[in-house]
Write a protein that holds these residues in place. Structure first.
Motif, PDB file in Angstrom:
ATOM      1  N   LEU A   1      26.580 -11.955  -9.439  1.00  0.00           N
ATOM      2  CA  LEU A   1      27.422 -10.765  -9.414  1.00  0.00           C
ATOM      3  C   LEU A   1      28.843 -11.116  -8.998  1.00  0.00           C
ATOM      4  N   ILE A   2      29.801 -10.713  -9.836  1.00  0.00           N
ATOM      5  CA  ILE A   2      31.225 -10.850  -9.523  1.00  0.00           C
ATOM      6  C   ILE A   2      31.812  -9.447  -9.460  1.00  0.00           C
ATOM      7  N   LEU A   3      32.318  -9.076  -8.312  1.00  0.00           N
ATOM      8  CA  LEU A   3      32.894  -7.746  -8.121  1.00  0.00           C
ATOM      9  C   LEU A   3      34.401  -7.793  -8.348  1.00  0.00           C
ATOM     10  N   THR A   4      34.888  -6.819  -9.091  1.00  0.00           N
ATOM     11  CA  THR A   4      36.308  -6.741  -9.388  1.00  0.00           C
ATOM     12  C   THR A   4      36.722  -5.276  -9.382  1.00  0.00           C
ATOM     13  N   LYS A   5      37.932  -4.988  -9.849  1.00  0.00           N
ATOM     14  CA  LYS A   5      38.365  -3.590  -9.900  1.00  0.00           C
ATOM     15  C   LYS A   5      39.479  -3.427 -10.919  1.00  0.00           C
ATOM     16  N   ALA A   6      39.559  -2.220 -11.463  1.00  0.00           N
ATOM     17  CA  ALA A   6      40.677  -1.881 -12.340  1.00  0.00           C
ATOM     18  C   ALA A   6      41.903  -1.605 -11.488  1.00  0.00           C
ATOM     19  N   ASP A   7      43.056  -1.698 -12.101  1.00  0.00           N
ATOM     20  CA  ASP A   7      44.308  -1.383 -11.404  1.00  0.00           C
ATOM     21  C   ASP A   7      44.452   0.130 -11.378  1.00  0.00           C
TER      22      ASP A   7
ATOM     23  N   GLU B   1      35.151  -4.990  -1.637  1.00  0.00           N
ATOM     24  CA  GLU B   1      34.644  -5.296  -0.297  1.00  0.00           C
ATOM     25  C   GLU B   1      33.641  -4.234   0.160  1.00  0.00           C
ATOM     26  N   VAL B   2      33.920  -2.983  -0.184  1.00  0.00           N
ATOM     27  CA  VAL B   2      33.017  -1.887   0.166  1.00  0.00           C
ATOM     28  C   VAL B   2      31.684  -2.057  -0.547  1.00  0.00           C
ATOM     29  N   VAL B   3      31.758  -2.419  -1.833  1.00  0.00           N
ATOM     30  CA  VAL B   3      30.539  -2.614  -2.617  1.00  0.00           C
ATOM     31  C   VAL B   3      29.724  -3.777  -2.066  1.00  0.00           C
ATOM     32  N   LYS B   4      30.390  -4.875  -1.742  1.00  0.00           N
ATOM     33  CA  LYS B   4      29.696  -6.068  -1.238  1.00  0.00           C
ATOM     34  C   LYS B   4      28.959  -5.776   0.067  1.00  0.00           C
ATOM     35  N   LYS B   5      29.551  -4.991   0.940  1.00  0.00           N
ATOM     36  CA  LYS B   5      28.902  -4.647   2.203  1.00  0.00           C
ATOM     37  C   LYS B   5      27.608  -3.876   1.975  1.00  0.00           C
ATOM     38  N   LYS B   6      27.560  -3.123   0.874  1.00  0.00           N
ATOM     39  CA  LYS B   6      26.381  -2.308   0.584  1.00  0.00           C
ATOM     40  C   LYS B   6      25.332  -3.045  -0.231  1.00  0.00           C
ATOM     41  N   ILE B   7      25.778  -3.955  -1.083  1.00  0.00           N
ATOM     42  CA  ILE B   7      24.860  -4.589  -2.026  1.00  0.00           C
ATOM     43  C   ILE B   7      24.413  -5.977  -1.584  1.00  0.00           C
ATOM     44  N   GLY B   8      25.220  -6.643  -0.739  1.00  0.00           N
ATOM     45  CA  GLY B   8      24.837  -7.976  -0.291  1.00  0.00           C
ATOM     46  C   GLY B   8      25.576  -9.070  -1.024  1.00  0.00           C
ATOM     47  N   GLU B   9      24.856 -10.094  -1.456  1.00  0.00           N
ATOM     48  CA  GLU B   9      25.470 -11.287  -2.034  1.00  0.00           C
ATOM     49  C   GLU B   9      26.247 -10.991  -3.303  1.00  0.00           C
ATOM     50  N   ALA B  10      27.505 -11.360  -3.312  1.00  0.00           N
ATOM     51  CA  ALA B  10      28.381 -11.173  -4.470  1.00  0.00           C
ATOM     52  C   ALA B  10      29.668 -11.954  -4.237  1.00  0.00           C
ATOM     53  N   GLU B  11      30.327 -12.286  -5.320  1.00  0.00           N
ATOM     54  CA  GLU B  11      31.632 -12.932  -5.243  1.00  0.00           C
ATOM     55  C   GLU B  11      32.694 -11.905  -5.607  1.00  0.00           C
ATOM     56  N   ILE B  12      33.807 -11.923  -4.940  1.00  0.00           N
ATOM     57  CA  ILE B  12      34.876 -10.961  -5.192  1.00  0.00           C
ATOM     58  C   ILE B  12      36.060 -11.656  -5.857  1.00  0.00           C
ATOM     59  N   VAL B  13      36.462 -11.128  -6.995  1.00  0.00           N
ATOM     60  CA  VAL B  13      37.667 -11.570  -7.691  1.00  0.00           C
ATOM     61  C   VAL B  13      38.400 -10.296  -8.088  1.00  0.00           C
ATOM     62  N   ILE B  14      39.452  -9.970  -7.399  1.00  0.00           N
ATOM     63  CA  ILE B  14      40.098  -8.661  -7.541  1.00  0.00           C
ATOM     64  C   ILE B  14      40.625  -8.407  -8.948  1.00  0.00           C
ATOM     65  N   ASP B  15      41.333  -9.349  -9.526  1.00  0.00           N
ATOM     66  CA  ASP B  15      41.905  -9.147 -10.862  1.00  0.00           C
ATOM     67  C   ASP B  15      40.808  -9.229 -11.916  1.00  0.00           C
ATOM     68  N   SER B  16      40.760  -8.272 -12.821  1.00  0.00           N
ATOM     69  CA  SER B  16      39.677  -8.204 -13.806  1.00  0.00           C
ATOM     70  C   SER B  16      39.671  -9.395 -14.759  1.00  0.00           C
ATOM     71  N   LEU B  17      40.841  -9.851 -15.178  1.00  0.00           N
ATOM     72  CA  LEU B  17      40.906 -11.006 -16.077  1.00  0.00           C
ATOM     73  C   LEU B  17      40.486 -12.285 -15.358  1.00  0.00           C
ATOM     74  N   ASP B  18      40.911 -12.437 -14.130  1.00  0.00           N
ATOM     75  CA  ASP B  18      40.486 -13.586 -13.335  1.00  0.00           C
ATOM     76  C   ASP B  18      38.969 -13.561 -13.138  1.00  0.00           C
ATOM     77  N   ALA B  19      38.428 -12.352 -12.964  1.00  0.00           N
ATOM     78  CA  ALA B  19      36.971 -12.210 -12.783  1.00  0.00           C
ATOM     79  C   ALA B  19      36.220 -12.655 -14.032  1.00  0.00           C
ATOM     80  N   LEU B  20      36.725 -12.272 -15.198  1.00  0.00           N
ATOM     81  CA  LEU B  20      36.105 -12.696 -16.456  1.00  0.00           C
ATOM     82  C   LEU B  20      36.187 -14.209 -16.611  1.00  0.00           C
ATOM     83  N   ASN B  21      37.344 -14.778 -16.312  1.00  0.00           N
ATOM     84  CA  ASN B  21      37.506 -16.222 -16.417  1.00  0.00           C
ATOM     85  C   ASN B  21      36.592 -16.961 -15.442  1.00  0.00           C
ATOM     86  N   LYS B  22      36.404 -16.393 -14.261  1.00  0.00           N
ATOM     87  CA  LYS B  22      35.478 -16.982 -13.288  1.00  0.00           C
ATOM     88  C   LYS B  22      34.065 -16.975 -13.842  1.00  0.00           C
TER      89      LYS B  22
END
Length: 206
Positions: free
Chosen positions: A132-138, A146-167
């Motif tokens: 799971l890679i968590l990101t967000k729209a602008d 960060e809010v989602v990760k606290k509720k769901i558990g293990e995840a990687e956060i990449v804020i920019d959506s394009l960076d998240a896709l590339n990751k």
């Protein structure tokens, strides 16, 4: 009134139509070729065809329209192993998961971002992801990863959506599937960034 409902829901619709003294047409799945992906689209096409015929639209025009209908962001292939979908409610996620069952892949890498007024934790529980890679729209309404990760558990956060896709692409193996979903706003944000890149990879729509 046109409906594809059945069971108890259909009985409620029948009763309401009787009270309002309106005709009811119960539709079935469209059995011809359709342009949209997903088994549930056969049901939607069945309603559309029934309405069009009721309005007197020519059969050839109806068939042509059903075959050539496109819906960006609804079970839409961005690249050969990158699927995007704007599911933002339980019904949409359920239809997406049903579509995934018909695909062959090793691991599912999920790039996810939703709006803060949606039941996003339930969405995540429904999707059978391996990574799971968590990101967000602008967007102000986009939920903080960060809010989602606290509720769901293990995840990687990449804020920019394009960076998240590339990751996700870097993590994906040859037979892995990348899914980007959670919000139409997320898809719009991603596509805006992709289209603004001169080195954008040419999409392979399948």
């Amino acid at each position: 009134v046109f409906t594809c409902n059945s069971g108890d829901i259909l009985e409620v619709v029948k009763e309401k139509c009787k009270q309002q003294e309106v005709n009811l047409v119960v539709t079935g799945d469209y059995l011809g070729e359709i342009g949209l992906k997903g088994e549930f689209q056969k049901q939607n096409a069945g309603i559309a065809v029934s309405v069009a015929k009721f309005l007197g639209v020519d059969d050839n025009i109806i068939c042509d329209g059903i075959v050539n209908t496109k819906w960006f962001g609804r079970i839409d292939w961005l690249e050969k192993n990158v699927l995007i979908d704007g599911a933002h409610n339980e019904d949409g996620v359920e239809a997406l998961v049903e579509y995934l069952k018909g695909l062959e892949y090793d691991k599912l890498i999920l790039v996810f971002g939703a709006c803060d007024n949606k039941n996003y934790i339930e969405f995540l529980k429904m999707i059978p992801y391996d990574k799971l890679i968590l990101t967000k729209a602008d967007l102000a309404r986009a939920v903080d990863p960060e809010v989602v990760k606290k509720k769901i558990g293990e995840a990687e956060i990449v804020i920019d959506s394009l960076d998240a896709l590339n990751k996700a692409k870097k993590l994906a193996g040859e037979n892995d599937l990348i899914l980007v979903t959670g919000s139409l706003y997320l898809l719009g944000d991603l596509m805006k960034k992709l289209m603004g890149r001169e080195d954008r990879v040419i999409n392979e729509f399948v």
